[in-house]
Scaffold this motif. Structure first.
Motif, PDB file in Angstrom:
ATOM      1  N   GLU A 271      72.703  32.452  41.099  1.00 45.24           N
ATOM      2  CA  GLU A 271      73.204  31.822  39.878  1.00 45.24           C
ATOM      3  C   GLU A 271      73.197  32.863  38.767  1.00 45.24           C
ATOM      4  O   GLU A 271      72.311  33.720  38.712  1.00 45.24           O
ATOM      5  CB  GLU A 271      72.304  30.634  39.512  1.00 45.24           C
ATOM      6  N   ARG A 272      74.189  32.809  37.887  1.00 47.23           N
ATOM      7  CA  ARG A 272      74.386  33.890  36.914  1.00 47.23           C
ATOM      8  C   ARG A 272      73.212  34.066  35.951  1.00 47.23           C
ATOM      9  O   ARG A 272      73.061  35.129  35.340  1.00 47.23           O
ATOM     10  CB  ARG A 272      75.668  33.656  36.123  1.00 47.23           C
ATOM     11  N   SER A 273      72.356  33.037  35.798  1.00 52.46           N
ATOM     12  CA  SER A 273      71.193  33.161  34.919  1.00 52.46           C
ATOM     13  C   SER A 273      70.012  33.847  35.605  1.00 52.46           C
ATOM     14  O   SER A 273      69.009  34.167  34.956  1.00 52.46           O
ATOM     15  CB  SER A 273      70.753  31.773  34.425  1.00 52.46           C
ATOM     16  N   ASN A 274      70.131  34.098  36.903  1.00 50.36           N
ATOM     17  CA  ASN A 274      69.035  34.673  37.679  1.00 50.36           C
ATOM     18  C   ASN A 274      69.041  36.196  37.578  1.00 50.36           C
ATOM     19  O   ASN A 274      69.353  36.910  38.544  1.00 50.36           O
ATOM     20  CB  ASN A 274      69.128  34.227  39.139  1.00 50.36           C
ATOM     21  N   LEU A 275      68.694  36.698  36.410  1.00 50.45           N
ATOM     22  CA  LEU A 275      68.707  38.141  36.171  1.00 50.45           C
ATOM     23  C   LEU A 275      67.661  38.852  37.030  1.00 50.45           C
ATOM     24  O   LEU A 275      67.901  39.956  37.536  1.00 50.45           O
ATOM     25  CB  LEU A 275      68.458  38.429  34.687  1.00 50.45           C
ATOM     26  N   ARG A 276      66.505  38.220  37.225  1.00 47.14           N
ATOM     27  CA  ARG A 276      65.469  38.831  38.066  1.00 47.14           C
ATOM     28  C   ARG A 276      65.961  39.021  39.494  1.00 47.14           C
ATOM     29  O   ARG A 276      65.685  40.039  40.125  1.00 47.14           O
ATOM     30  CB  ARG A 276      64.216  37.955  38.068  1.00 47.14           C
ATOM     31  N   GLY A 277      66.674  38.012  39.996  1.00 44.92           N
ATOM     32  CA  GLY A 277      67.211  38.122  41.347  1.00 44.92           C
ATOM     33  C   GLY A 277      68.207  39.264  41.478  1.00 44.92           C
ATOM     34  O   GLY A 277      68.224  39.982  42.481  1.00 44.92           O
ATOM     35  N   MET A 278      69.046  39.445  40.456  1.00 42.79           N
ATOM     36  CA  MET A 278      70.015  40.550  40.470  1.00 42.79           C
ATOM     37  C   MET A 278      69.302  41.893  40.457  1.00 42.79           C
ATOM     38  O   MET A 278      69.662  42.823  41.193  1.00 42.79           O
ATOM     39  CB  MET A 278      70.944  40.441  39.267  1.00 42.79           C
ATOM     40  N   ILE A 279      68.285  42.014  39.611  1.00 40.09           N
ATOM     41  CA  ILE A 279      67.528  43.262  39.516  1.00 40.09           C
ATOM     42  C   ILE A 279      66.860  43.579  40.858  1.00 40.09           C
ATOM     43  O   ILE A 279      66.910  44.711  41.347  1.00 40.09           O
ATOM     44  CB  ILE A 279      66.478  43.169  38.386  1.00 40.09           C
ATOM     45  N   ARG A 280      66.260  42.557  41.461  1.00 41.44           N
ATOM     46  CA  ARG A 280      65.593  42.747  42.752  1.00 41.44           C
ATOM     47  C   ARG A 280      66.590  43.190  43.816  1.00 41.44           C
ATOM     48  O   ARG A 280      66.312  44.106  44.614  1.00 41.44           O
ATOM     49  CB  ARG A 280      64.908  41.445  43.174  1.00 41.44           C
ATOM     50  N   ALA A 281      67.763  42.558  43.833  1.00 41.97           N
ATOM     51  CA  ALA A 281      68.775  42.897  44.831  1.00 41.97           C
ATOM     52  C   ALA A 281      69.283  44.321  44.652  1.00 41.97           C
ATOM     53  O   ALA A 281      69.464  45.057  45.633  1.00 41.97           O
ATOM     54  CB  ALA A 281      69.931  41.905  44.744  1.00 41.97           C
ATOM     55  N   LEU A 282      69.506  44.731  43.410  1.00 42.66           N
ATOM     56  CA  LEU A 282      69.981  46.093  43.152  1.00 42.66           C
ATOM     57  C   LEU A 282      68.917  47.128  43.522  1.00 42.66           C
ATOM     58  O   LEU A 282      69.229  48.181  44.092  1.00 42.66           O
ATOM     59  CB  LEU A 282      70.380  46.237  41.686  1.00 42.66           C
ATOM     60  N   LYS A 283      67.666  46.831  43.213  1.00 43.07           N
ATOM     61  CA  LYS A 283      66.585  47.757  43.571  1.00 43.07           C
ATOM     62  C   LYS A 283      66.449  47.902  45.080  1.00 43.07           C
ATOM     63  O   LYS A 283      65.982  48.937  45.572  1.00 43.07           O
ATOM     64  CB  LYS A 283      65.273  47.291  42.953  1.00 43.07           C
ATOM     65  N   ASN A 284      66.858  46.853  45.805  1.00 39.10           N
ATOM     66  CA  ASN A 284      66.811  46.902  47.269  1.00 39.10           C
ATOM     67  C   ASN A 284      68.068  47.523  47.873  1.00 39.10           C
ATOM     68  O   ASN A 284      68.246  47.510  49.093  1.00 39.10           O
ATOM     69  CB  ASN A 284      66.622  45.496  47.837  1.00 39.10           C
ATOM     70  N   GLY A 285      68.953  48.052  47.008  1.00 40.70           N
ATOM     71  CA  GLY A 285      70.129  48.761  47.503  1.00 40.70           C
ATOM     72  C   GLY A 285      71.308  47.892  47.861  1.00 40.70           C
ATOM     73  O   GLY A 285      72.216  48.332  48.574  1.00 40.70           O
ATOM     74  N   ASN A 286      71.338  46.657  47.364  1.00 35.26           N
ATOM     75  CA  ASN A 286      72.436  45.750  47.666  1.00 35.26           C
ATOM     76  C   ASN A 286      73.616  45.921  46.709  1.00 35.26           C
ATOM     77  O   ASN A 286      73.505  46.571  45.659  1.00 35.26           O
ATOM     78  CB  ASN A 286      71.950  44.297  47.597  1.00 35.26           C
ATOM     79  N   ILE A 287      74.731  45.309  47.085  1.00 33.24           N
ATOM     80  CA  ILE A 287      75.908  45.228  46.220  1.00 33.24           C
ATOM     81  C   ILE A 287      75.855  43.889  45.492  1.00 33.24           C
ATOM     82  O   ILE A 287      75.727  42.835  46.113  1.00 33.24           O
ATOM     83  CB  ILE A 287      77.213  45.308  47.027  1.00 33.24           C
ATOM     84  N   ILE A 288      75.948  43.933  44.178  1.00 26.81           N
ATOM     85  CA  ILE A 288      76.000  42.716  43.367  1.00 26.81           C
ATOM     86  C   ILE A 288      77.401  42.572  42.794  1.00 26.81           C
ATOM     87  O   ILE A 288      77.885  43.449  42.084  1.00 26.81           O
ATOM     88  CB  ILE A 288      74.974  42.760  42.218  1.00 26.81           C
ATOM     89  N   TRP A 289      78.060  41.465  43.139  1.00 27.26           N
ATOM     90  CA  TRP A 289      79.392  41.168  42.595  1.00 27.26           C
ATOM     91  C   TRP A 289      79.183  40.499  41.245  1.00 27.26           C
ATOM     92  O   TRP A 289      78.722  39.370  41.154  1.00 27.26           O
ATOM     93  CB  TRP A 289      80.143  40.247  43.564  1.00 27.26           C
ATOM     94  N   TYR A 290      79.546  41.204  40.176  1.00 19.58           N
ATOM     95  CA  TYR A 290      79.156  40.812  38.812  1.00 19.58           C
ATOM     96  C   TYR A 290      80.387  40.795  37.921  1.00 19.58           C
ATOM     97  O   TYR A 290      81.136  41.762  37.876  1.00 19.58           O
ATOM     98  CB  TYR A 290      78.116  41.817  38.308  1.00 19.58           C
ATOM     99  N   ALA A 291      80.593  39.679  37.207  1.00 18.68           N
ATOM    100  CA  ALA A 291      81.775  39.537  36.348  1.00 18.68           C
ATOM    101  C   ALA A 291      81.346  39.345  34.895  1.00 18.68           C
ATOM    102  O   ALA A 291      81.024  38.233  34.479  1.00 18.68           O
ATOM    103  CB  ALA A 291      82.627  38.361  36.810  1.00 18.68           C
ATOM    104  N   PRO A 292      81.342  40.409  34.086  1.00 20.38           N
ATOM    105  CA  PRO A 292      80.868  40.320  32.702  1.00 20.38           C
ATOM    106  C   PRO A 292      81.991  40.142  31.679  1.00 20.38           C
ATOM    107  O   PRO A 292      81.859  40.543  30.520  1.00 20.38           O
ATOM    108  CB  PRO A 292      80.187  41.680  32.512  1.00 20.38           C
ATOM    109  N   ASP A 293      83.114  39.542  32.103  1.00 18.44           N
ATOM    110  CA  ASP A 293      84.305  39.544  31.250  1.00 18.44           C
ATOM    111  C   ASP A 293      84.609  38.199  30.601  1.00 18.44           C
ATOM    112  O   ASP A 293      85.691  38.027  30.037  1.00 18.44           O
ATOM    113  CB  ASP A 293      85.523  39.996  32.056  1.00 18.44           C
ATOM    114  N   HIS A 294      83.676  37.232  30.652  1.00 21.23           N
ATOM    115  CA  HIS A 294      83.874  35.972  29.952  1.00 21.23           C
ATOM    116  C   HIS A 294      83.041  35.930  28.679  1.00 21.23           C
ATOM    117  O   HIS A 294      82.130  36.743  28.492  1.00 21.23           O
ATOM    118  CB  HIS A 294      83.501  34.795  30.851  1.00 21.23           C
ATOM    119  N   ASP A 295      83.349  34.971  27.824  1.00 23.10           N
ATOM    120  CA  ASP A 295      82.562  34.730  26.616  1.00 23.10           C
ATOM    121  C   ASP A 295      81.428  33.789  26.986  1.00 23.10           C
ATOM    122  O   ASP A 295      81.643  32.601  27.226  1.00 23.10           O
ATOM    123  CB  ASP A 295      83.465  34.103  25.540  1.00 23.10           C
TER     124      ASP A 295
END
Length: 308
Positions: free
Chosen positions: A180-204
Motif C-alpha cells: 500500500e502506498r502509505s507503507n514507506l517502511r515496507g518500500m525501504i525494506r524492499a529496496l534495502k533487500n535489492g528488490n525493484i519497487i514500482w513507484y508512481a510519484p506523479d499524482h497530487d
C-alpha cells in the motif's frame, strides 16, 4: 527475497452488493478473448463515446493540457484531448488484458527496449526505484515489465473491496508482491533487500509530505517528498518505465530508461529531478498519459485554485 503470496479470497465478496461489479468483470473477461486488433477498435470507440458523457473529466483534462502546454495551439490541444480519451477507453480494455491474458499472448503483442539497463543495475546489488508514471497503459505496462523482471508494486487501496482484491490479484500475475502506498517502511525494506519497487510519484497527494516544484509550465506543483526519503535511506538506482501503445492496433513497446544524474539529497531538488524524468516520459506518448485527474489541485497557502 520476498515470496509471492496471492491475496486471499473472502467469501463476503460474493454478497449481492458486488454482483454488478462481478457482471462488469465477467463482461471484460469475455471481451478480452477477442483478437487484439478488434479490441483496439472497441477500446478507442469506447473512449470517443465516453468523451460525450464524462463532461467533468473532459473539463479537467482540457484545463491540465492548457496549464502544461500553454504554447500549444487550441486546435492541437483539442486533438490531443480526443486522442487522450481514446486512450482512456483502451485503458479499460488493457486492464482486462493485463489481468486475464496468459503470458504467451502478452508476449505476442509486446516489445521491450532497455532490458540491459535492468541487468546492469542488478549487478550493482542495489535496490531499483522504478519510476512508473500514471499512463493509461499502466496495467499492461506493469504486466509486461513483470514478465521480465518481477518487482513489488505500490498501490492505492480501492474503495470497492472486490475491485481492490482483483487489482492485487491481477497485478501479481507477474510481480512478487504489492505494498500500500502509505507503507514507506515496507518500500525501504524492499529496496534495502535489492528488490525493484514500482513507484508512481506523479499524482497530487495533498499538502502533507509534499513540496512545490515545477512541472511543465506550472512553477509550483505539489510533489510527494516520499521519493526523497526513499533515496536518502536506501540510495537505490533510478530507472523509469514507459509503456507506450503503438498506433493502429500494433501492440505495445515498453521503454526502460536509466538515470544516473546525481542530485543534492534535499526534498525540493529530488522532487524537481523526478518531475523532469516524468516530463520526459510523458512527451514520449502525451496522448496516453492520465490527464483526467486534478494534478494541480493542491496550491501553496494563499494561492487560488487552478480549476475555478
Amino acid at each position: 527475497m520476498i515470496k509471492k503470496k496471492l491475496p486471499t479470497f473472502n467469501h463476503h465478496l460474493l454478497h449481492p452488493r458486488y454482483w454488478l461489479t462481478w457482471f462488469g468483470v465477467a463482461v471484460l473477461y469475455l471481451l478480452v478473448l477477442l483478437p487484439y486488433p478488434l479490441l483496439y477498435k472497441i477500446g478507442t470507440f469506447l473512449g470517443r463515446f465516453a468523451l460525450c458523457f464524462m463532461q467533468k473529466r473532459k473539463v479537467i483534462t482540457r484545463r491540465n493540457l492548457l496549464l502544461c502546454f500553454p504554447e500549444m495551439s487550441t486546435n492541437k490541444r483539442e486533438k490531443l484531448l480526443q486522442k487522450n480519451f481514446e486512450s482512456v477507453g483502451m485503458g479499460i480494455i488493457e486492464t482486462g488484458i493485463a489481468w486475464f491474458w496468459p503470458d504467451w499472448r502478452i508476449k505476442r503483442w509486446m516489445s521491450v527496449k532497455g532490458l540491459e539497463k535492468i541487468t546492469f543495475a542488478r549487478k550493482k546489488n542495489k535496490g531499483i526505484l522504478l519510476i512508473g508514471m500514471h499512463f493509461l497503459t499502466l496495467e499492461i505496462g506493469a504486466r509486461i515489465f513483470g514478465i521480465h523482471n518481477p518487482g513489488i508494486g505500490v498501490y492505492r487501496t480501492h474503495n470497492n473491496p472486490l475491485l481492490n482484491w482483483l487489482q492485487i490479484w491481477g497485478r501479481m500475475r507477474s510481480n512478487k508482491s504489492m505494498l500500500e502506498r502509505s507503507n514507506l517502511r515496507g518500500m525501504i525494506r524492499a529496496l534495502k533487500n535489492g528488490n525493484i519497487i514500482w513507484y508512481a510519484p506523479d499524482h497530487d497527494y495533498g499538502p502533507k509530505s509534499s513540496v512545490f516544484t515545477p512541472f511543465f509550465a506550472v512553477p509550483k506543483t505539489a510533489t510527494t517528498a516520499g521519493t526523497y526519503l526513499l533515496l536518502k535511506t536506501t540510495k537505490p538506482l533510478i530507472i523509469s518505465c514507459i509503456p507506450r501503445r503503438r498506433s493502429h492496433g500494433q501492440g505495445y513497446e515498453l521503454l526502460i530508461l536509466s538515470h544516473k544524474k546525481r542530485v543534492p539529497l534535499d526534498a525540493v531538488s529530488v522532487a524537481t529531478y523526478i518531475n523532469q524524468i516524468i516530463e520526459h516520459a510523458i512527451m514520449k506518448a502525451p496522448d496516453q498519459y492520465m490527464w483526467l485527474h486534478r494534478r494541480f489541485k493542491t496550491r501553496p497557502p494563499g494561492e487560488p485554485s487552478l480549476y475555478n
